[in-house]
Design an enzyme around this catalytic site. Structure first.
Site, short mmCIF file in Angstrom:
data_model
loop_
_atom_site.label_atom_id
_atom_site.label_comp_id
_atom_site.label_asym_id
_atom_site.label_seq_id
_atom_site.Cartn_x
_atom_site.Cartn_y
_atom_site.Cartn_z
N SER A 120 18.02 -26.72 -28.57
CA SER A 120 18.56 -26.53 -29.92
C SER A 120 19.08 -27.83 -30.54
CB SER A 120 19.69 -25.49 -29.89
OG SER A 120 19.21 -24.25 -29.45
N HIS B 270 24.26 -28.24 -31.48
CA HIS B 270 23.56 -28.20 -32.77
C HIS B 270 24.10 -29.27 -33.71
CE1 HIS B 270 22.96 -23.58 -32.01
NE2 HIS B 270 22.44 -24.34 -31.06
#
Length: 280
Positions: free
Chosen positions: A126, A183
């Site tokens: 991610s 992220h």
């Protein structure tokens, strides 16, 4: 950096999809996933106390379940393919892994200051994927994306929204099962890389070309190979550094950061292409 697009899967995207899929099958069907996560997932405590620094790289290839890998690989294909076609495989992979490592670094940093659990293990691509989202939004800010398949939103707005959500969720610590800071780290690293990274590489190349040792080496190599009959870099050869070109590249990079790749003229694209060829 020529602006091109084609059909099919580019080389790096295909390799990443296959590698992640194979590792997912192996780690979930043949070998207990807990063992793989302990060794190759990103655990801040292990990095600090055991110096398992390979985890900054390997954690990107581990995924928890089908939905986890499915979403990441779909986003890799959707946003990464066009980026690789436009950047080239080598530059795409450097950016991808830089963002993934940057996401892991922010997880480590936030664990040191108490915003995340140093015992928790982070897995998944991610961080790198969110770096791709940022690059896509910066290069094509006005391109429409269908959020959840129904809600149209400009790419840059989409990136800003998701970045803000992850930052708020990470600071609130409302869900420890999702590595929000990975992220955010991918976002931040991607922005720094796109804003300054390529410019730094070009400047380093310029410094090397003006260095006395490198000038001596090029003259020596030229004399040995060509017997001194050709034209050296110092005499105006093709590999000579061009300060005016570097300044123009810096201006174009700033324009890309502000308005996206679509704002460039054909001449500006040719200038970037020349600079990219010199860098290679």
């Amino acid at each position: 950096m020529p602006f091109v697009y084609s059909y099919g899967l580019p080389k790096a995207i295909k390799s990443l999809l296959i590698t992640n899929a194979v590792i997912f099958v192996i780690t979930n069907l043949f070998i207990p996933s807990g063992l793989w996560s302990a060794l190759f997932g990103l655990t801040p405590l292990y990095i600090l106390k055991k110096f398992w620094i390979w985890q900054f790289f390997t954690y990107m290839f581990l995924h928890g379940d089908f939905w986890h890998i499915g979403f990441n690989m779909f986003a890799l294909w959707m946003f990464g393919s066009e980026l690789e076609y436009n950047w080239g495989t080598r530059d795409f992979l450097k950016y991808y892994f830089t963002c993934g490592i940057g996401g892991g670094l922010l997880v480590l940093i936030t664990s040191l200051i108490g915003f995340s659990n140093p015992y928790a293990t982070t897995i998944g691509a991610s961080g790198a994927i969110f770096g791709l989202l940022l690059a896509y939004g910066m290069m094509w800010p006005d391109r429409l994306i269908l959020v959840f398949g129904i809600l149209p939103m400009k790419a840059l707005q989409f990136v800003i929204l998701f970045g803000a959500i992850d930052l708020v969720m990470g600071l609130s610590r409302s869900n420890t099962k999702i590595a929000y800071f990975a992220h955010v780290g991918g976002f931040v690293t991607g922005f720094i890389y796109l804003k300054y990274g390529w410019r730094v590489m070009i400047n380093l190349e310029s410094i090397w070309k003006h260095n006395a040792v490198s000038r001596w080496w090029r003259r020596r190599k030229f004399t040995v190979i060509d017997g001194g009959r050709g034209k050296s870099d110092e005499d105006g050869g093709d590999d000579q550094s061009h300060p005016d070109l570097d300044e123009e590249v810096n201006r174009i990079l700033d324009k890309i950061a502000r308005h996206g790749m679509d704002s460039l003229s054909d001449n500006e694209r040719r200038i970037l292409d020349r600079a990219s060829q010199r860098k290679r």
